[in-house]
Scaffold this active site. Sequence first.
Site, PDB file in Angstrom:
ATOM      1  N   ASP A   1       0.831  -1.204   0.000  1.00 27.55           N
ATOM      2  CA  ASP A   1       0.000   0.000   0.000  1.00 27.55           C
ATOM      3  C   ASP A   1       0.872   1.263   0.000  1.00 27.55           C
ATOM      4  O   ASP A   1       1.963   1.280   0.567  1.00 27.55           O
ATOM      5  CB  ASP A   1      -0.893  -0.036   1.249  1.00 27.55           C
ATOM      6  CG  ASP A   1      -1.896   1.088   1.291  1.00 27.55           C
ATOM      7  OD1 ASP A   1      -2.724   1.177   0.366  1.00 27.55           O
ATOM      8  OD2 ASP A   1      -1.870   1.884   2.261  1.00 27.55           O
TER       9      ASP A   1
ATOM     10  N   GLU B   1       1.724  -0.015  -4.836  1.00 20.99           N
ATOM     11  CA  GLU B   1       0.706   0.958  -5.244  1.00 20.99           C
ATOM     12  C   GLU B   1       1.399   2.302  -5.497  1.00 20.99           C
ATOM     13  O   GLU B   1       1.712   3.037  -4.563  1.00 20.99           O
ATOM     14  CB  GLU B   1      -0.367   1.116  -4.170  1.00 20.99           C
ATOM     15  CG  GLU B   1      -1.459   2.086  -4.586  1.00 20.99           C
ATOM     16  CD  GLU B   1      -2.303   2.593  -3.426  1.00 20.99           C
ATOM     17  OE1 GLU B   1      -3.458   2.997  -3.662  1.00 20.99           O
ATOM     18  OE2 GLU B   1      -1.801   2.606  -2.275  1.00 20.99           O
TER      19      GLU B   1
END
Length: 619
Positions: free
Chosen positions: A328, A357
């Site tokens: 993330d 990400e």
Amino acid sequence: MKKLIILVFLAICANAFGQVERVEPPYWWAGMKQTKLELLVYGDNISDLRPEFSGNVTIKKVVKVENPNYLFVTIDTDGITAETQTLSFKKGRKTVDTYAYEFKSRRENSAHRKGFDSSDVIYLLMPDRFANGNPSNDSTAETIEKANREHQGGRHGGDIQGIIDHLDYINDLGATTLWSTPLTLDNEKVYSYHGYASSDLYKIDPRYGSNEDFAKLSAELHQRDMKHIMDFVPNHWGLSHWLIQDLPSSDWIHYWEGGENGFKRSNYIQTTQFDPYASQIDAKGCMDGWFDYTMPDMNENNPMLINYLVQNAIWWIESGDLDGIRVDTYPYNDKQGITEWVTRVMEEYPNFNIMGEIFMHETAHIAYWQKDSKIGAIQGFNSNLPTVMDFPLHDILPKVFKEDEQNWGDGVYRVYDHLTKDFLYPNINNLLIKMGNHDVNRINQEFDGDVDKYKMALTLIMTLRGIPQIYYGDEIGMLGDKGKGDGDIRRDFPGGWAADEQNAFTSEGRTDVQNEYFDFSQKLLNWRKEKKAVHFGKTLHFTPIDNVYVYFRYLPEHPDETVMVVLNNSDKDQTIDLERFSEGIQGHQKGLDIISGQEYEMNQAMEIGAKTGLVFELR
């Protein structure tokens, strides 16, 4: 009596020295490539205790930190066999506490496990919103937020068992890999369902199930020849994390003076990571700022924290039998620290895959973060991150299929132009490509529920280079408007709860329109499974004319496996002259439309309907 008083006194003193409450990692494996293991030991006032192992484990180093409730014990596991050894904690000659530390046997060929790649299709879901397989764990005594399905931002009850119950649905759809948003404990008071504010990095949230359920999910996937990706969040933890509540030392988080609990929100300017003109205050504001007020920003420049995160990732790969990790908010991490993390994990598992990400909007900015990037090399930087996300492609898709080519560069020309920048990437096959995810408008919301636009977009995603990902419910036309709140783009899948009036997991339970979405998706995804030209082949494309885009995926060594894609994005039927595409057709006489089963002559003009995509196997 005097002897009894002395014994009672000694017992009281022993208790004063404290008991060991946690050892992390809680167990480990014999035969790991990286033999050094740093144990985090936590308990009340334990820093004066001396650790000892009963067997052949060598303690290389013991480090005390600011907080007397911690000991960091570095051991050498070289030559360790699968067994349980006693870890004792002594004060002088007296043993104050013991911990049975287990070294397990690794799964066969664990070190060489193969990660996901461009032969896969990833199915992304949010477990709380997918299916409730075990209603008894919707709320638990140990977690604060209770289930309330009426609250858009609340806990709805979806869990691991619900996912397992519907793996056949995902498999039948044609997806080969499951990515779930985080499943570790998130014990914040509100909005805990998304899981991105972990309270314990070693524990599955009991509202989802147990650590054993997580491993069972992998086992069930592997029985179906499917893969499992874990969502990993090193940049920030939850304010309620037990370690945040009692920090080992102040430099485990980025603490801002004057902010409540040290909070200062990130400025979110990710380009400061490589901007040659960025000011230090702006760069610090991005990397050291908190993602949100309940998410303290971790300091990956702290070597103990990096060790903790590396070992935690390896622990989940082994215990959960994983095939990949998604990281993330990757560019918000301290750059050197997260590079060390990914490098060490990939050294342990050289055939594994990790995707970051990179929520940025320029191809050069995305390419900077991929392993062996020549753009990163300009600044002497190599992330060692195998897979990045092609967000710039995602950004243009809604425009592409809503535009007729009235102006130069509109419509499918945007895709053509986007692909011309692929030379910036060191590995185009390791690009995650998607129509949407849990943070943006659903693609069918963007298309106003127009199934023809969805079909063209899915055709594109499933035949371009890279690793395609779909978001749960897209395959049945689910809508969701982020402007109405994140909960609207994270709606419950119909049929995931026993009380649901509709069950869209079955053909009988879906509407005709939902079946049109599903049937097309199923046919395309299952066709893709065996098409190596699409998985690993080269691309040849032609400049769009009249909003018609034609491209080929091919393997030079296997010309009989060539795939031709024709996208008519205009509002009118078109006739195209195939002579123009002879370079791609390469003398093939026929083309089989993989959706309709109709065979086309490749030496004649081709009729293609408005807002239609065709995929041909050339013969």
